[in-house]
Design a protein around this motif. Structure first.
Motif, mmCIF file in Angstrom:
data_model
loop_
_atom_site.group_PDB
_atom_site.id
_atom_site.type_symbol
_atom_site.label_atom_id
_atom_site.label_comp_id
_atom_site.label_asym_id
_atom_site.label_seq_id
_atom_site.Cartn_x
_atom_site.Cartn_y
_atom_site.Cartn_z
ATOM 1 N N VAL A 1 17.944 41.212 28.320
ATOM 2 C CA VAL A 1 18.127 40.071 29.217
ATOM 3 C C VAL A 1 19.547 39.489 29.177
ATOM 4 C CG1 VAL A 1 15.678 39.449 29.202
ATOM 5 C CG2 VAL A 1 17.227 38.411 27.512
ATOM 6 N N VAL A 2 20.468 40.188 28.497
ATOM 7 C CA VAL A 2 21.852 39.708 28.418
ATOM 8 C C VAL A 2 22.749 40.656 29.207
ATOM 9 C CG1 VAL A 2 23.775 39.065 26.919
ATOM 10 C CG2 VAL A 2 21.412 38.704 26.142
ATOM 11 N N PHE A 3 23.439 40.104 30.183
ATOM 12 C CA PHE A 3 24.298 40.883 31.067
ATOM 13 C C PHE A 3 25.751 40.468 30.857
ATOM 14 C CE2 PHE A 3 20.102 40.692 32.720
ATOM 15 C CZ PHE A 3 19.857 41.979 33.168
ATOM 16 N N CYS A 4 26.622 41.454 30.724
ATOM 17 C CA CYS A 4 28.052 41.203 30.540
ATOM 18 C C CYS A 4 28.684 40.956 31.896
ATOM 19 C CB CYS A 4 28.714 42.400 29.868
ATOM 20 S SG CYS A 4 27.995 42.798 28.270
ATOM 21 N N SER A 5 29.641 40.059 31.912
ATOM 22 C CA SER A 5 30.331 39.742 33.167
ATOM 23 C C SER A 5 31.821 39.585 32.902
ATOM 24 C CB SER A 5 29.771 38.454 33.777
ATOM 25 O OG SER A 5 30.049 37.355 32.934
ATOM 26 N N GLU A 6 32.590 39.633 33.979
ATOM 27 C CA GLU A 6 34.025 39.351 33.863
ATOM 28 C C GLU A 6 34.516 38.747 35.155
ATOM 29 O OE1 GLU A 6 36.086 43.626 34.982
ATOM 30 O OE2 GLU A 6 35.888 43.091 32.874
ATOM 31 N N PHE A 7 35.628 38.033 35.042
ATOM 32 C CA PHE A 7 36.288 37.465 36.216
ATOM 33 C C PHE A 7 37.776 37.353 35.938
ATOM 34 C CE2 PHE A 7 35.421 33.810 33.585
ATOM 35 C CZ PHE A 7 36.457 32.915 33.816
ATOM 36 N N GLN A 8 38.549 37.217 36.990
ATOM 37 C CA GLN A 8 40.003 37.096 36.905
ATOM 38 C C GLN A 8 40.408 35.637 37.106
ATOM 39 O OE1 GLN A 8 42.247 39.792 36.511
ATOM 40 N NE2 GLN A 8 40.403 40.977 36.100
ATOM 41 N N ALA A 9 41.313 35.182 36.296
ATOM 42 C CA ALA A 9 41.894 33.843 36.461
ATOM 43 C C ALA A 9 43.261 33.840 35.794
ATOM 44 C CB ALA A 9 41.005 32.773 35.835
ATOM 45 N N ASN A 10 44.223 33.284 36.464
ATOM 46 C CA ASN A 10 45.558 33.100 35.898
ATOM 47 C C ASN A 10 46.136 34.420 35.376
ATOM 48 O OD1 ASN A 10 45.036 30.308 36.342
ATOM 49 N ND2 ASN A 10 43.989 30.228 34.388
ATOM 50 N N ASP A 11 45.974 35.473 36.165
ATOM 51 C CA ASP A 11 46.498 36.805 35.823
ATOM 52 C C ASP A 11 45.904 37.389 34.546
ATOM 53 O OD1 ASP A 11 48.174 36.874 38.090
ATOM 54 O OD2 ASP A 11 49.685 35.704 37.025
ATOM 55 N N ARG A 12 44.698 36.978 34.184
ATOM 56 C CA ARG A 12 44.011 37.508 33.004
ATOM 57 C C ARG A 12 42.574 37.835 33.380
ATOM 58 N NH1 ARG A 12 45.380 34.440 27.566
ATOM 59 N NH2 ARG A 12 46.016 36.475 26.918
ATOM 60 N N TRP A 34 19.181 42.427 36.574
ATOM 61 C CA TRP A 34 20.563 42.513 37.072
ATOM 62 C C TRP A 34 20.748 41.631 38.316
ATOM 63 C CZ3 TRP A 34 24.232 46.285 35.082
ATOM 64 C CH2 TRP A 34 25.474 46.263 35.744
ATOM 65 N N PRO A 35 19.844 41.709 39.317
ATOM 66 C CA PRO A 35 20.005 40.833 40.485
ATOM 67 C C PRO A 35 19.986 39.346 40.118
ATOM 68 C CG PRO A 35 18.481 42.597 41.013
ATOM 69 C CD PRO A 35 18.748 42.669 39.532
ATOM 70 N N HIS A 36 19.148 38.977 39.157
ATOM 71 C CA HIS A 36 19.111 37.580 38.720
ATOM 72 C C HIS A 36 20.437 37.178 38.079
ATOM 73 C CE1 HIS A 36 17.511 34.299 35.886
ATOM 74 N NE2 HIS A 36 17.608 33.769 37.091
ATOM 75 N N ALA A 37 20.994 38.069 37.245
ATOM 76 C CA ALA A 37 22.294 37.796 36.629
ATOM 77 C C ALA A 37 23.374 37.647 37.694
ATOM 78 C CB ALA A 37 22.656 38.899 35.642
ATOM 79 N N GLU A 38 23.329 38.470 38.739
ATOM 80 C CA GLU A 38 24.296 38.351 39.835
ATOM 81 C C GLU A 38 24.162 37.011 40.555
ATOM 82 O OE1 GLU A 38 23.450 41.995 41.992
ATOM 83 O OE2 GLU A 38 25.252 42.926 41.130
ATOM 84 N N GLU A 39 22.938 36.521 40.722
ATOM 85 C CA GLU A 39 22.732 35.200 41.337
ATOM 86 C C GLU A 39 23.357 34.105 40.473
ATOM 87 O OE1 GLU A 39 18.646 34.359 42.233
ATOM 88 O OE2 GLU A 39 18.358 36.321 43.179
ATOM 89 N N ILE A 40 23.149 34.206 39.164
ATOM 90 C CA ILE A 40 23.728 33.216 38.252
ATOM 91 C C ILE A 40 25.250 33.271 38.311
ATOM 92 C CG2 ILE A 40 23.981 32.583 35.811
ATOM 93 C CD1 ILE A 40 21.036 33.591 35.471
ATOM 94 N N ALA A 41 25.809 34.482 38.281
ATOM 95 C CA ALA A 41 27.262 34.638 38.357
ATOM 96 C C ALA A 41 27.802 34.027 39.648
ATOM 97 C CB ALA A 41 27.637 36.113 38.272
ATOM 98 N N PHE A 42 27.149 34.303 40.761
ATOM 99 C CA PHE A 42 27.578 33.751 42.047
ATOM 100 C C PHE A 42 27.521 32.223 42.014
ATOM 101 C CE2 PHE A 42 26.602 32.199 46.311
ATOM 102 C CZ PHE A 42 27.707 32.681 47.012
ATOM 103 N N GLY A 43 26.468 31.692 41.424
ATOM 104 C CA GLY A 43 26.290 30.239 41.365
ATOM 105 C C GLY A 43 27.334 29.529 40.525
ATOM 106 N N GLU A 56 31.768 39.023 38.073
ATOM 107 C CA GLU A 56 31.075 40.252 38.447
ATOM 108 C C GLU A 56 30.265 40.716 37.247
ATOM 109 O OE1 GLU A 56 32.123 44.857 39.608
ATOM 110 O OE2 GLU A 56 33.691 43.355 39.735
ATOM 111 N N VAL A 57 29.000 41.059 37.473
ATOM 112 C CA VAL A 57 28.170 41.605 36.406
ATOM 113 C C VAL A 57 28.592 43.054 36.211
ATOM 114 C CG1 VAL A 57 25.817 42.146 35.683
ATOM 115 C CG2 VAL A 57 26.267 40.038 36.950
ATOM 116 N N ILE A 58 28.897 43.408 34.954
ATOM 117 C CA ILE A 58 29.449 44.752 34.707
ATOM 118 C C ILE A 58 28.614 45.591 33.751
ATOM 119 C CG2 ILE A 58 31.826 44.079 35.232
ATOM 120 C CD1 ILE A 58 32.282 43.946 32.164
ATOM 121 N N GLY A 59 27.593 45.029 33.132
ATOM 122 C CA GLY A 59 26.797 45.823 32.220
ATOM 123 C C GLY A 59 25.726 45.014 31.521
ATOM 124 N N VAL A 60 24.964 45.708 30.680
ATOM 125 C CA VAL A 60 23.910 45.089 29.890
ATOM 126 C C VAL A 60 24.325 45.161 28.424
ATOM 127 C CG1 VAL A 60 21.473 45.199 29.240
ATOM 128 C CG2 VAL A 60 22.164 45.829 31.558
#
Length: 95
Positions: A43-54, A65-74, A80-84
């Motif tokens: 139930v743990v999904f890895c995510s990443e995002f870009q901010a300030n060139d990092r 996975w779809p639920h994790a994507e909803e949380i990420a979007f929110g 972006e969800v990238i793995g489990v």
């Protein structure tokens, strides 16, 4: 030079997984055994995002996975969800 991402202006806390007041790691504050208990349940999904060139990484606790994507979007960070996560651990950086 690539164009800035929508999240490029976020203030990311240097010591906690928080960007513009939004926590981006649901496992923050949990100890290794608790992290691994959740990871073992898938139930743990890895995510990443870009901010300030990092690139910043975090974890999302979700039922799928779809639920994790909803949380990420929110969260509104452009995550972006990238793995489990299958097992949590730590890295010795030496020193």
């Amino acid at each position: 030079m690539r164009p800035p991402s929508p999240s490029s202006g976020f203030h990311v806390d240097p010591s906690r997984p928080v960007a513009d007041g939004i926590r981006f790691d649901d496992l923050d504050g949990l100890e290794g055994p608790e992290r691994n208990l959740l990871a073992a349940r898938g139930v743990v999904f890895c995510s990443e995002f870009q901010a300030n060139d990092r690139t910043y990484g975090g974890c999302i606790i979700g039922t799928s996975w779809p639920h994790a994507e909803e949380i990420a979007f929110g969260r509104g960070l452009g995550e972006e969800v990238i793995g489990v996560l299958v097992k949590a651990g730590s890295v010795d950086l030496g020193g």
